[in-house]
Design an enzyme around this catalytic site. Structure first.
Site, PDB file in Angstrom:
ATOM      1  CG  ASN A 198      -2.975   3.736   8.303  1.00 24.18           C
ATOM      2  OD1 ASN A 198      -2.166   4.596   8.612  1.00 24.18           O
ATOM      3  ND2 ASN A 198      -3.019   3.201   7.078  1.00 24.18           N
ATOM      4  CG  ASP A 267      -2.926  -4.925   4.886  1.00 25.21           C
ATOM      5  OD1 ASP A 267      -1.914  -4.753   4.182  1.00 25.21           O
ATOM      6  OD2 ASP A 267      -2.888  -5.006   6.122  1.00 25.21           O
ATOM      7  CG  PHE A 313       9.642   1.018   7.637  1.00 27.61           C
ATOM      8  CD1 PHE A 313      10.522   1.361   6.616  1.00 27.61           C
ATOM      9  CD2 PHE A 313       9.793   1.625   8.874  1.00 27.61           C
ATOM     10  CE1 PHE A 313      11.519   2.287   6.821  1.00 27.61           C
ATOM     11  CE2 PHE A 313      10.796   2.563   9.100  1.00 27.61           C
ATOM     12  CZ  PHE A 313      11.650   2.894   8.076  1.00 27.61           C
ATOM     13  CE  LYS A 327       4.990  -7.706   7.661  1.00 23.14           C
ATOM     14  NZ  LYS A 327       4.274  -6.672   8.395  1.00 23.14           N
ATOM     15  CE  LYS A 331       5.524  -6.941   2.533  1.00 24.93           C
ATOM     16  NZ  LYS A 331       4.458  -6.041   2.128  1.00 24.93           N
TER      17      LYS A 331
HETATM   18  O1  C5P Z   1       2.697  -6.597   4.200  1.00 23.19           O
HETATM   19  P1  C5P Z   1       2.875  -5.577   5.258  1.00 23.19           P
HETATM   20  O2  C5P Z   1       1.897  -4.457   5.187  1.00 23.19           O
HETATM   21  O3  C5P Z   1       2.897  -6.112   6.628  1.00 23.19           O
HETATM   22  O4  C5P Z   1       4.356  -4.985   4.987  1.00 23.19           O
HETATM   23  C1  C5P Z   1       4.760  -3.725   5.384  1.00 23.19           C
HETATM   24  C2  C5P Z   1       5.738  -3.181   4.386  1.00 23.19           C
HETATM   25  O5  C5P Z   1       5.238  -3.332   3.053  1.00 23.19           O
HETATM   26  C3  C5P Z   1       5.938  -1.691   4.534  1.00 23.19           C
HETATM   27  O6  C5P Z   1       7.227  -1.386   4.062  1.00 23.19           O
HETATM   28  C4  C5P Z   1       4.848  -1.133   3.646  1.00 23.19           C
HETATM   29  O7  C5P Z   1       5.144   0.202   3.227  1.00 23.19           O
HETATM   30  C5  C5P Z   1       4.872  -2.079   2.493  1.00 23.19           C
HETATM   31  N1  C5P Z   1       3.557  -2.282   1.857  1.00 23.19           N
HETATM   32  C6  C5P Z   1       3.346  -1.898   0.555  1.00 23.19           C
HETATM   33  N2  C5P Z   1       2.142  -2.115  -0.055  1.00 23.19           N
HETATM   34  C7  C5P Z   1       1.139  -2.736   0.621  1.00 23.19           C
HETATM   35  C8  C5P Z   1       1.344  -3.135   1.938  1.00 23.19           C
HETATM   36  C9  C5P Z   1       2.552  -2.890   2.532  1.00 23.19           C
HETATM   37  O8  C5P Z   1       4.260  -1.328  -0.057  1.00 23.19           O
HETATM   38  N3  C5P Z   1      -0.013  -2.940   0.012  1.00 23.19           N
END
Ligand code: C5P
Length: 385
Positions: A198, A267, A313, A327, A331
């Site tokens: 990305n 993801d 973030f 979110k 989390k």
């Molecule tokens: O779930 P999402 O990607 O939208 O959430 C973003 C946050 O979760 C960010 O802080 C990102 O660093 C963290 N994240 C993570 N592991 C993932 C996906 C996101 O730590 N697999």
């Protein structure tokens, strides 16, 4: 400046300090003038250079007092073994040593000498005495020396001194804390030559790591591939994939007080990466790829019993407040930093909105380092005592 071959590097340091907005008055010992001329230092600082205790240019003839009264710090660079000995004993037999004794501001000392001189018990004793007297020693580093030997005693590089001087002036809001964080993109292999990744540049995360270090934290930065240099004093753990990032974070999480997940983690990863380069002549012209989800690093850390205090973030492209707060709840974390991806990814400036139990708090748009320092202050203010 005291006498040493490292004097030539101070030309560069003065330039960088003035670029950063500092006013620099250069004072040299007589020995220093044998290594670089006062003319060079005057041209680079744009101000008169002082050497002699009997210099009559100050109207009251008290350069040793006047030069430090408006100063925020005195930095000795390079600091010779002899000058450190003088400082440790309070000698005042030239302008620079007298000025150090008469100063009313912090003193930073950047040792620069041969390794035997640095390792000598007398120098070590003097260094310990200076630390005990509240003097800040920057370095020394180690490596190749001008004399041809290798070891400690080498002066830090100008950019390292600059970073340390800037850090010196930041409030130590995270002293004694260990901050673990992720930054940058993850890259998931498709085949030996292709990646799923990305647009994250890592700039926000690296600025935050630097700001946390400046605030006195021990910082472990688990970083995906970026073009950025490691911030000074930060332990960088390089990783490529989300699974590697997950593993590295979990290995450090138990020792951390704070975890900040800045990384743009993929993801999904490719379930069946090819061992050979995929050919476009394959089935129907499309690669036979399947996806599977990556672990959610932040959610896993947030679930740890007695785990670190977690900050997430959320880079969204629309409906920031709605998505970000959802979110944060999902989390199970106390603080989430939202921003609009299209405005901040790869950019030098950022605009953050904080989401916590009290609601949303927009922060002013700012260059990423300034915004990172502000975020560190916001984190420090919310940390459980
Ligand atoms: O779930 P999402 O990607 O939208 O959430 C973003 C946050 O979760 C960010 O802080 C990102 O660093 C963290 N994240 C993570 N592991 C993932 C996906 C996101 O730590 N697999």
């Amino acid at each position: 400046m005291t006498g040493g071959i490292a004097c030539y590097k101070i030309a560069e340091l003065v330039r960088r300090l003035t670029e950063q907005g500092a006013t620099v008055d250069v004072v040299m010992t007589e020995a220093a003038t044998h290594f670089i001329t006062p003319v060079t230092m005057q041209a680079l600082s744009g101000r008169p250079v002082f050497i002699d205790a009997w210099d009559a240019r100050m109207s009251n003839n008290m350069a040793h007092i006047d030069l430090t009264r408006g100063a925020h710090a005195v930095l000795i660079a390079p600091a010779s073994a002899d000058f450190m000995a003088k400082l440790a004993h309070g000698l005042a037999d030239d302008l620079l040593s007298t000025l150090c004794l008469a100063r009313a501001c912090p003193l930073l000392v950047t040792p620069a000498m041969n390794r035997e001189m640095w390792d000598n018990p007398a120098t070590q004793r003097n260094a310990a005495q200076l630390r005990a007297d509240g003097v800040t020693l920057l370095g020394p580093g180690s490596g190749n020396q001008a004399c041809g030997e290798t070891g400690s005693g080498r002066m830090l590089e100008p950019q390292e001194i600059l970073a340390d001087v800037i850090a010196f002036f930041q409030p130590k809001l995270l002293a004694g804390r260990h901050l673990l964080m992720t930054a940058g993109p993850t890259s998931e292999p498709i085949d030996p030559v292709r990646l799923l990744t990305n647009r994250s540049s890592g700039k926000t995360g690296y600025a935050l790591a630097r700001a946390a270090r400046e605030a006195g934290a021990r910082v472990t930065l688990v970083s995906g591939a970026t073009d950025l240099p490691a911030p000074r004093g930060v332990d960088v753990v390089p990783v490529v994939t989300a699974q590697q990032m997950h593993q590295a974070v979990m290995a450090h999480a138990a020792q951390a007080d704070i975890f900040v997940a800045v990384a743009a983690v993929a993801d999904w990863r490719i379930k069946n990466p090819s061992e050979q380069k995929l050919k476009k002549e394959g089935a129907g012209g499309l690669p036979p790829l399947e996806f599977e989800p990556n672990p959610d690093i932040l959610a896993d850390v947030a679930k740890l019993p007695d785990g670190p205090w977690c900050v997430g973030f959320a880079a969204e492209t629309e409906k920031l407040a709605e998505h970000a707060e959802a979110k944060r709840q999902r989390k199970g974390i106390p603080l989430l930093v939202g921003n609009l991806a299209q405005h901040v990814m790869g950019a030098d400036d950022t605009e953050m909105v904080l989401f916590d139990d009290q609601g949303s708090h927009p922060l002013p748009a700012a260059p990423k380092l300034m915004a990172a320092r502000r975020l560190i202050a916001e984190i420090a203010a919310r940390l459980p005592r």
